[in-house]
Scaffold this motif. Structure first.
Motif, PDB file in Angstrom:
ATOM      1  N   SER A 130      -5.190   1.490  -5.316  1.00  0.00           N
ATOM      2  CA  SER A 130      -5.756   0.168  -5.029  1.00  0.00           C
ATOM      3  C   SER A 130      -5.331  -0.857  -6.064  1.00  0.00           C
ATOM      4  O   SER A 130      -5.039  -2.014  -5.720  1.00  0.00           O
ATOM      5  CB  SER A 130      -7.284   0.257  -4.976  1.00  0.00           C
ATOM      6  N   GLU A 131      -5.294  -0.446  -7.331  1.00  0.00           N
ATOM      7  CA  GLU A 131      -4.904  -1.382  -8.386  1.00  0.00           C
ATOM      8  C   GLU A 131      -3.432  -1.763  -8.264  1.00  0.00           C
ATOM      9  O   GLU A 131      -3.067  -2.939  -8.418  1.00  0.00           O
ATOM     10  CB  GLU A 131      -5.178  -0.759  -9.755  1.00  0.00           C
ATOM     11  N   SER A 177       1.685   5.701  -7.643  1.00  0.00           N
ATOM     12  CA  SER A 177       0.452   6.085  -8.318  1.00  0.00           C
ATOM     13  C   SER A 177       0.539   7.427  -9.044  1.00  0.00           C
ATOM     14  O   SER A 177       0.130   7.522 -10.216  1.00  0.00           O
ATOM     15  CB  SER A 177      -0.702   6.100  -7.322  1.00  0.00           C
ATOM     16  N   ASP A 181      -2.897  -4.070  -5.243  1.00  0.00           N
ATOM     17  CA  ASP A 181      -3.381  -5.429  -5.510  1.00  0.00           C
ATOM     18  C   ASP A 181      -2.386  -6.212  -6.359  1.00  0.00           C
ATOM     19  O   ASP A 181      -2.197  -7.406  -6.152  1.00  0.00           O
ATOM     20  CB  ASP A 181      -4.741  -5.355  -6.203  1.00  0.00           C
ATOM     21  N   THR A 184       0.828  -1.211   0.000  1.00  0.00           N
ATOM     22  CA  THR A 184       0.000   0.000   0.000  1.00  0.00           C
ATOM     23  C   THR A 184       0.856   1.253   0.000  1.00  0.00           C
ATOM     24  O   THR A 184       0.610   2.202  -0.765  1.00  0.00           O
ATOM     25  CB  THR A 184      -0.944  -0.006   1.203  1.00  0.00           C
TER      26      THR A 184
END
Length: 735
Positions: free
Chosen positions: A253-254, A245, A257, A238
């Motif tokens: 989130s992608e 990002s 994951d 995270t």
């Protein structure tokens, strides 16, 4: 007896006379009481070594020294002090006769010198104490011992020869073994541990570019980077995703994951690699590297750039992230465009450095860049054609359009536009996959009235009609169970061929086709290129369909001549009109102008297929009659193609209203079209515009779009205006 003097006497030679104790001969430099202990060969004094001794009654008796019975360990050192000479080489001891007179001096042989290696010799037995015997008698009884020879050592020459043989044998054995290893067992030993020492680096091969006819890039590859992660090394997915990002433009989130630990499908092995992003710009990749995130890395990648965005996107297509062509020309010529990746294998050291070993094994297979394509497309004309088409389509809803520009004589496709289009740099952002299709080669329609030019051309060539033919035309005609009507009724008047084309008479065209017959009509349809793909170069090009004569129904005699019950694509119809413009000679339309090898050498594309369809005279006559479509405007009526007229140029062409079928189902609305050529007196270019609209607005879009596209094309290539601004005068209803 007078007392004995202690001073030794001297003889005539100056030698000292010994006393009754005996006389001792001294070497030069040796004498005096200070060296009273003169050394014998065994390092003993004369007194100890058996020199002259006092005897009773004037008789001299030798005394056996005690020290002679055993070896003297100090003898070697004393020899050095004595000048290195042994007692055996000194002057012998002289014994005097009894009574102390000077007699003849004789040398008594000294006892053999004991060498260090004589230590094993048994010492002489000690004598029992008793009356001393005279020296002469003792010497007579004791045998003279010969000096022992030292033990014979090995011959050094034999040792040298033996050692040489052993060394030669050793080197011969080593040499034979080396030859065996280098010749017989080389592959096994060389490859045995090579795999563990080799590093393999793939050398990517750049994908070939796609250029327009002027050399401007439509699609090309640039160096980029891909970002990857090893989930087993990522400490906090995270937190890492939050840092990546903003740089990658992917939601946190992608990314989080993707970086979660997971097991490879069908195994128990954890995944060690996952892509986070492909085609990342080098500048952003450097920023990511500066973050020094655990488990995240970057590597060399390739990115496909499409400078024009949607420019010719439906034509060019796009590639996958792995640089594999998926649609359009990228897919059709994927084998030619993609390069052959190279590979470098080299030995590396162990440890974290894993640096190449200087002089170690290294093998490089150079990468082979892909070839490039030079299209017949003109980028500027393509852009303008797309803009005009999209502006016209804005007045319709849910419509599909296509526009094609062909150079007469060469068959070069100068522009091929589709609507809707998409951005080839981001092909996923489309409403439907159909939006990425090339409408000019995949849009199958009933061509409608634009097919009438083929019917009239076949009739001219077969002598069924002439340019001056005229006959009465009724308002309707029935074939089978279908009645065909004209939108511009002639009311039974005699109508000329140019008039039939200008008003798009269905009845007049069907009557001419009846005289021509289905077999000859189908033959000319094939000559004009219908019923089979043009082979332009687009993948998945539709071939259309012609209805065989034996399958014609009664109504087919009326529908086929006017362009119904015929399936064709916009490109096929444009190529048919290009044959009319090219003095009746069909030239296969094509997109590939040259293939450019990695070294820059150009190879022309395959020569287009050509064939004669009409005679030059009949083709010229047909062009002249088609001018009526854009010029007739009088008391008898207005031609259907007035909106397609280009100021300053003579234009020959035909309007059409057709139908669209999708998977065999008739779609609502109509397909409006216009195909024309200019300048009509000597055509240079053919432009075809097709618009399908559920509301039937296609006809209102096609002709005006043709006018703008053709006008720009003529100006772009600096085509002089027609010699006369006035087209021929046509009489629709001759008297």
């Amino acid at each position: 007896m007078p007392p004995r003097s202690e001073e030794p006497r001297r003889d005539a030679t100056g030698s000292r006379r010994g006393s009754s104790r005996g006389t001792e001969h001294r070497e030069p430099g040796v004498g005096g009481i200070s060296d009273a202990r003169a050394y014998t060969p065994r390092g003993r004094t004369i007194r100890e070594g058996g020199g002259a001794a006092r005897t009773g009654g004037g008789a001299e008796q030798r005394r056996t020294p005690r020290s002679s019975r055993s070896g003297d360990p100090f003898r070697p050192a004393l020899q050095v002090l004595d000048g290195g000479r042994t007692g055996a080489t000194r002057a012998g001891r002289r014994e005097t006769a009894a009574g102390g007179r000077a007699g003849v001096v004789r040398t008594v042989s000294a006892k053999p010198v004991r060498e260090p290696f004589d230590d094993d010799e048994e010492p002489a037995p000690r004598r029992r104490p008793g009356p001393r015997r005279p020296a002469r008698q003792a010497a007579a009884r004791r045998p003279v011992r010969k000096p022992r020879r030292p033990p014979k050592l090995a011959d050094p020459r034999r040792r040298l020869r033996l050692g040489t043989l052993l060394v030669l044998a050793l080197f011969t054995t080593i040499g034979i073994r080396l030859v065996f290893l280098q010749t017989v067992s080389t592959p096994a030993y060389a490859d045995g541990g090579l795999a563990s020492r080799l590093a393999v680096v793939e050398l990517p091969a750049p994908r070939g570019a796609i250029y327009d006819r002027t050399g401007a890039p439509l699609a090309h590859s640039v160096e980029a980077r891909y970002v990857f992660a090893d989930p087993t090394l990522v400490k906090n997915p995270t937190a890492t995703a939050r840092l990546l990002s903003p740089l990658l433009g992917i939601p946190v989130s992608e990314l989080a994951d993707r970086m979660k630990p997971r097991i490879l499908p069908g195994t128990t092995t954890p995944s060690r690699f996952v892509y986070l992003a492909r085609g990342v710009e080098i500048a952003k990749a450097k920023q990511i590297m500066a973050l020094d995130l655990a488990g995240v890395g970057v590597h060399r990648d390739e990115k496909r750039e499409v400078p024009g965005g949607d420019l010719a996107a439906n034509l060019i297509g796009f590639v996958s992230q792995d640089m594999n062509g998926l649609e359009g020309l990228e897919a059709k010529y994927d084998d030619m465009l993609e390069g052959k990746a190279g590979r470098k294998r080299y030995e590396v050291g162990q440890g974290d450095l894993a640096a190449p070993i200087p002089g170690g094994y290294s093998q490089t297979t150079p990468a082979q860049p892909g070839s490039s394509l030079e299209l017949t497309i003109d980028r500027d004309l393509q852009f303008k054609t797309q803009r005009i088409l999209s502006d016209g389509m804005a007045r319709t809803r849910g419509s599909v359009g296509a526009a094609v520009v062909i150079e007469v004589g060469t068959g070069d496709v100068l522009a091929q536009a589709s609507f809707p289009t998409y951005n080839a740099a981001d092909p996923t952002k489309v409403n439907s996959p159909a939006d990425r299709e090339d409408a000019a080669t995949s849009f199958i329609v009933d061509p409608g009235s634009i097919h009438k030019a083929i019917t009239y051309g076949a009739a001219l060539q077969e002598g069924v009609i002439t340019p001056d033919t005229a006959f009465p035309v009724a308002n309707t005609i029935t074939k089978g169970d279908t009645t065909f009507r004209d939108t511009h009724p002639a009311n039974g008047q005699k109508m000329s061929i140019p008039g039939m084309l200008a008003f798009s008479s269905n009845v007049g065209t069907i009557e001419i086709a009846d005289k021509l017959g289905p077999d000859r009509l189908i033959d000319y349809q094939k000559r004009f290129g219908l019923g089979q793909p043009t082979g332009e170069g687009m993948p998945g090009e539709a071939g259309g369909r012609l209805l065989p004569a034996d399958q014609w129904s009664d109504s087919s005699y009326g529908s086929v001549p006017i362009g119904h019950s015929v399936d064709a694509t916009p490109l096929q119809m444009a190529a048919a009109y290009a044959a009319i413009a090219n003095d009746g000679r069909y030239v296969q339309p094509h997109l590939i102008r040259n293939v450019i090898a990695p070294d820059g050498k150009k190879t022309p594309g395959a020569a287009p297929v050509t064939r004669s369809v009409l005679s030059p005279a009949n083709a010229a006559a047909l062009r002249r009659m088609l001018e009526a479509v854009t010029t007739v405007d009088g008391p008898d009526g207005r031609a259907t193609g007035l909106a397609a007229a280009v100021p300053g140029y003579r234009v020959a062409g035909k309007t059409g209203t057709g139908l669209r079928y999708d998977n065999g189902k008739l779609q609502p609305g109509e397909v409006g079209s216009f195909i024309g050529m200019a300048p009509a007196e000597k055509p240079r270019y053919v432009v075809a515009v097709f618009v399908w609209s559920p509301g039937g607005e296609g006809g209102a879009v096609a002709a005006p779009a043709f006018r703008e596209i053709m006008g720009f094309t003529l100006r772009h290539y600096r085509v002089p205006p027609s010699a006369t601004d006035k087209s021929p005068k046509f009489e629709v209803f001759p008297h």
